[in-house]
Motif scaffolding. Sequence first.
Motif, PDB file in Angstrom:
ATOM      1  N   TRP A 175      26.164 -41.247 -45.144  1.00 57.17           N
ATOM      2  CA  TRP A 175      26.930 -42.398 -45.826  1.00 57.17           C
ATOM      3  C   TRP A 175      26.838 -43.499 -44.709  1.00 57.17           C
ATOM      4  N   GLY A 176      26.732 -44.635 -45.164  1.00 56.40           N
ATOM      5  CA  GLY A 176      26.699 -45.845 -44.264  1.00 56.40           C
ATOM      6  C   GLY A 176      28.221 -46.362 -44.037  1.00 56.40           C
ATOM      7  N   ARG A 177      28.167 -47.593 -43.377  1.00 58.36           N
ATOM      8  CA  ARG A 177      29.810 -47.746 -43.041  1.00 58.36           C
ATOM      9  C   ARG A 177      30.402 -48.570 -43.861  1.00 58.36           C
ATOM     10  N   GLY A 178      29.502 -48.965 -45.120  1.00 61.61           N
ATOM     11  CA  GLY A 178      30.461 -49.573 -46.484  1.00 61.61           C
ATOM     12  C   GLY A 178      30.293 -51.179 -46.265  1.00 61.61           C
TER      13      GLY A 178
ATOM     14  N   ASN B 278      24.432 -44.997 -52.035  1.00 61.12           N
ATOM     15  CA  ASN B 278      23.767 -43.666 -51.804  1.00 61.12           C
ATOM     16  C   ASN B 278      22.948 -43.333 -52.911  1.00 61.12           C
ATOM     17  N   THR B 279      22.298 -42.241 -52.601  1.00 60.85           N
ATOM     18  CA  THR B 279      21.378 -41.497 -53.861  1.00 60.85           C
ATOM     19  C   THR B 279      22.612 -40.961 -54.777  1.00 60.85           C
ATOM     20  N   VAL B 280      21.969 -40.883 -55.966  1.00 57.07           N
ATOM     21  CA  VAL B 280      22.969 -40.062 -56.949  1.00 57.07           C
ATOM     22  C   VAL B 280      22.274 -38.642 -57.438  1.00 57.07           C
ATOM     23  N   PRO B 281      22.719 -37.592 -57.107  1.00 56.60           N
ATOM     24  CA  PRO B 281      24.047 -37.283 -56.524  1.00 56.60           C
ATOM     25  C   PRO B 281      23.753 -37.731 -54.901  1.00 56.60           C
ATOM     26  N   PRO B 282      24.794 -38.157 -54.251  1.00 60.24           N
ATOM     27  CA  PRO B 282      24.766 -38.570 -53.110  1.00 60.24           C
ATOM     28  C   PRO B 282      24.371 -37.361 -51.877  1.00 60.24           C
ATOM     29  N   TRP B 283      23.374 -37.616 -51.346  1.00 62.61           N
ATOM     30  CA  TRP B 283      22.775 -36.656 -50.260  1.00 62.61           C
ATOM     31  C   TRP B 283      22.573 -37.313 -48.927  1.00 62.61           C
TER      32      TRP B 283
ATOM     33  N   GLN C 125      14.678 -41.331 -39.892  1.00 64.14           N
ATOM     34  CA  GLN C 125      16.103 -41.585 -39.627  1.00 64.14           C
ATOM     35  C   GLN C 125      16.327 -42.294 -41.132  1.00 64.14           C
ATOM     36  N   VAL C 126      17.259 -41.467 -41.792  1.00 67.68           N
ATOM     37  CA  VAL C 126      18.159 -42.154 -42.897  1.00 67.68           C
ATOM     38  C   VAL C 126      19.151 -42.810 -42.426  1.00 67.68           C
ATOM     39  N   GLN C 127      18.945 -44.305 -43.202  1.00 64.53           N
ATOM     40  CA  GLN C 127      20.000 -45.213 -42.900  1.00 64.53           C
ATOM     41  C   GLN C 127      20.239 -46.026 -43.994  1.00 64.53           C
ATOM     42  N   LEU C 128      21.574 -46.198 -44.254  1.00 63.70           N
ATOM     43  CA  LEU C 128      21.923 -47.024 -45.300  1.00 63.70           C
ATOM     44  C   LEU C 128      22.757 -48.210 -45.003  1.00 63.70           C
ATOM     45  N   VAL C 129      22.453 -49.494 -45.148  1.00 64.72           N
ATOM     46  CA  VAL C 129      23.333 -50.481 -44.565  1.00 64.72           C
ATOM     47  C   VAL C 129      23.849 -51.459 -45.713  1.00 64.72           C
ATOM     48  N   GLU C 130      24.863 -51.415 -45.973  1.00 61.59           N
ATOM     49  CA  GLU C 130      25.819 -52.195 -47.040  1.00 61.59           C
ATOM     50  C   GLU C 130      26.200 -53.541 -46.520  1.00 61.59           C
TER      51      GLU C 130
END
Length: 114
Positions: free
Chosen positions: A104-107, A96-101, A1-6
């Motif tokens: 999106w996280g919560r920011g 995110n990745t560039v380009p963003p794929w 599971q992809v997860q981005l946490v800012e």
Amino acid sequence: QVQLVESGGDLVQTGGSLRLSCKISGINFSINPMGWFRQSPTKERELVATVFTSGKTNIRESVQGRFNISRDNAKQEVHLQMHGLRPEDAADYFCNTVPPWAPWGRGTQVNVSA
């Protein structure tokens, strides 16, 4: 599971500094260019800074000389160091990745008082 946490957003005065962090999981981090994006109520989401797999960076002209992006492949983290913050820098910041794929996280919210 992809997860981005800012994280790291805060309220600062004009001229202040912040360091944003993003923890990424679920992707092959080391082979992806990574970036920080920002979005405010008055602007569409825009790419602020990119760090390529080589470590080379590309910084948006409006924040050149004030912002710097870096990556830690071992920890799968991306950081955005911001100095000389201005009210126009206030926004929600996302990685995110560039380009963003990736999803999106919560920011993390950055507010700059005049």
